[in-house]
Scaffold this active site. Structure first.
Site, PDB file in Angstrom:
ATOM      1  N   ASP A 170       0.829  -1.214   0.000  1.00 35.85           N
ATOM      2  CA  ASP A 170       0.000   0.000   0.000  1.00 35.85           C
ATOM      3  C   ASP A 170       0.864   1.266   0.000  1.00 35.85           C
ATOM      4  OD1 ASP A 170      -2.325   1.461   0.023  1.00 35.85           O
ATOM      5  OD2 ASP A 170      -2.609   1.314   2.181  1.00 35.85           O
TER       6      ASP A 170
ATOM      7  N   HIS B 286       2.890   3.997  -8.807  1.00 33.15           N
ATOM      8  CA  HIS B 286       2.730   2.588  -9.199  1.00 33.15           C
ATOM      9  C   HIS B 286       3.980   2.106  -9.938  1.00 33.15           C
ATOM     10  CE1 HIS B 286      -1.294   2.445  -7.732  1.00 33.15           C
ATOM     11  NE2 HIS B 286      -1.778   3.287  -8.612  1.00 33.15           N
TER      12      HIS B 286
ATOM     13  N   TRP C 288     -11.630  -2.071  -8.591  1.00 30.62           N
ATOM     14  CA  TRP C 288     -12.336  -1.681  -9.823  1.00 30.62           C
ATOM     15  C   TRP C 288     -13.049  -0.350  -9.658  1.00 30.62           C
ATOM     16  CZ3 TRP C 288     -10.928  -4.182 -13.988  1.00 30.62           C
ATOM     17  CH2 TRP C 288     -10.546  -5.524 -13.902  1.00 30.62           C
TER      18      TRP C 288
ATOM     19  N   LEU D 151      11.046 -20.513  -5.490  1.00 34.57           N
ATOM     20  CA  LEU D 151      10.127 -19.588  -4.811  1.00 34.57           C
ATOM     21  C   LEU D 151       8.817 -19.600  -5.574  1.00 34.57           C
ATOM     22  CD1 LEU D 151       9.357 -17.101  -2.973  1.00 34.57           C
ATOM     23  CD2 LEU D 151      10.349 -15.655  -4.753  1.00 34.57           C
TER      24      LEU D 151
ATOM     25  N   ARG E 268      -5.303  -2.113   8.299  1.00 30.91           N
ATOM     26  CA  ARG E 268      -6.498  -2.914   8.001  1.00 30.91           C
ATOM     27  C   ARG E 268      -6.118  -4.035   7.051  1.00 30.91           C
ATOM     28  NH1 ARG E 268      -8.446   2.350   5.899  1.00 30.91           N
ATOM     29  NH2 ARG E 268      -7.514   2.569   3.841  1.00 30.91           N
TER      30      ARG E 268
HETATM   31  C1  FPP Z   1      -1.713   0.169  -3.449  1.00 31.14           C
HETATM   32  O1  FPP Z   1      -1.341   1.496  -3.509  1.00 31.14           O
HETATM   33  C2  FPP Z   1      -1.198  -0.547  -4.580  1.00 31.14           C
HETATM   34  C3  FPP Z   1      -1.956  -1.077  -5.570  1.00 31.14           C
HETATM   35  C4  FPP Z   1      -3.423  -1.023  -5.635  1.00 31.14           C
HETATM   36  C5  FPP Z   1      -1.327  -1.753  -6.674  1.00 31.14           C
HETATM   37  C6  FPP Z   1      -0.055  -2.473  -6.363  1.00 31.14           C
HETATM   38  C7  FPP Z   1       0.632  -2.597  -7.637  1.00 31.14           C
HETATM   39  C8  FPP Z   1       1.955  -2.527  -7.840  1.00 31.14           C
HETATM   40  C9  FPP Z   1       2.978  -2.458  -6.791  1.00 31.14           C
HETATM   41  C10 FPP Z   1       2.446  -2.541  -9.216  1.00 31.14           C
HETATM   42  C11 FPP Z   1       2.028  -3.749 -10.011  1.00 31.14           C
HETATM   43  C12 FPP Z   1       2.393  -5.004  -9.372  1.00 31.14           C
HETATM   44  C13 FPP Z   1       3.114  -6.001  -9.904  1.00 31.14           C
HETATM   45  C14 FPP Z   1       3.343  -7.213  -9.097  1.00 31.14           C
HETATM   46  C15 FPP Z   1       3.703  -5.969 -11.243  1.00 31.14           C
HETATM   47  P1  FPP Z   1      -2.487   2.588  -3.557  1.00 31.14           P
HETATM   48  O2  FPP Z   1      -2.644   3.037  -4.960  1.00 31.14           O
HETATM   49  O3  FPP Z   1      -3.705   2.075  -2.883  1.00 31.14           O
HETATM   50  O4  FPP Z   1      -1.805   3.725  -2.707  1.00 31.14           O
HETATM   51  P2  FPP Z   1      -2.529   4.831  -1.825  1.00 31.14           P
HETATM   52  O5  FPP Z   1      -3.059   4.128  -0.605  1.00 31.14           O
HETATM   53  O6  FPP Z   1      -1.406   5.756  -1.507  1.00 31.14           O
HETATM   54  O7  FPP Z   1      -3.599   5.432  -2.668  1.00 31.14           O
END
Ligand code: FPP
Length: 224
Positions: A12, A29, A61, A122, A178
């Site tokens: 997160d 991201h 989504w 792994l 959470r």
């Molecule tokens: C949460 O951060 C992260 C995600 C919803 C996506 C996680 C994805 C990646 C790390 C990149 C793709 C993954 C792989 C394995 C190639 P958030 O956007 O909810 O952050 P925020 O809480 O600051 O809004």
């Protein structure tokens, strides 16, 4: 010292990191991918058998289409670039969640799973379009349909994680405490570490610090 076979991570904080340092959630991201690569390497170094990464939830989504498309494009590029390296490094990739994506991404995911299915060093479980409540409900429905008795053994048999031991350790970065509908059944006795750092800022040093602390925890699984 506690054995460590399975680490699960809620990655997160990408969006917040991106906004803070690059004025764009997308940049967060993108940077998050670098952390994924670092943590995979460190997981292998630590001889951990399973790493489960929460990459996209059934609730994600709700995000703007532009962000969703960007995330899936990142994932496609990541798979195209990395799958041969994964295979060479004897990493097995498994998707947990329902594969309902574009034709291109579904194909990439299926091919990646197929190519790496016999690898033993792994196992990376990538949670994509994953929601724990629907996973459990789906299990109950299957037991009901087959008129099986409702017990743990039968329930587990229909989870995405049926052949995977429960996580010993859950890490959530991003200074939020959470579970966000992640592995609710499987985390029943996991040790949970909440990390203040945002995912793109999380590194090997932070990861190893948590592993060290985890190893010293007294785990009694309800016993004394
Ligand atoms: C949460 O951060 C992260 C995600 C919803 C996506 C996680 C994805 C990646 C790390 C990149 C793709 C993954 C792989 C394995 C190639 P958030 O956007 O909810 O952050 P925020 O809480 O600051 O809004």
């Amino acid at each position: 010292m506690n054995p460590l076979n399975h680490v699960a991570i809620i990655m997160d904080g990408n969006g917040r990191w991106g906004l803070k340092y690059k004025n764009s959630r997308k940049a967060g991201h993108k940077e998050g991918i670098n952390t994924v690569e670092k943590i995979i390497k460190e997981t292998i170094k630590n001889k951990i058998q399973y790493l489960t990464l929460f990459a996209f939830s059934t609730e994600n989504w709700k995000r703007p289409n532009k962000e969703i498309n960007y995330l899936f494009n990142l994932l496609e590029t990541f798979l195209e670039k990395k799958i041969d390296d994964f295979h060479r490094e004897e990493i097995k990739l498994k998707i947990i969640g329902t594969k309902k994506f574009s034709k291109k991404l579904n194909k990439l995911l299926n091919n990646a799973e197929k190519k790496t299915c016999n690898n033993k060093k792994l196992q990376i479980n990538l949670a994509l379009n994953y929601g724990s409540k629907s996973e459990i409900l789906n299990s109950l429905k299957k037991m009901n349909k087959k008129r099986e008795s409702v017990n743990e053994k039968n329930l587990i048999k229909y989870l995405y994680t049926k052949d995977i031991p429960d996580p010993d350790l859950l890490i959530r970065t991003g200074n939020t405490k959470r579970l966000s509908n992640f592995l609710l059944w499987q985390l029943a006795y996991s040790e949970i570490f909440f990390e203040n750092k945002l995912w793109p800022a999380f590194n090997e040093y932070d990861y190893n610090k948590i592993i060290k602390r985890y190893k010293k925890v007294k785990r009694n699984f309800g016993n004394v």
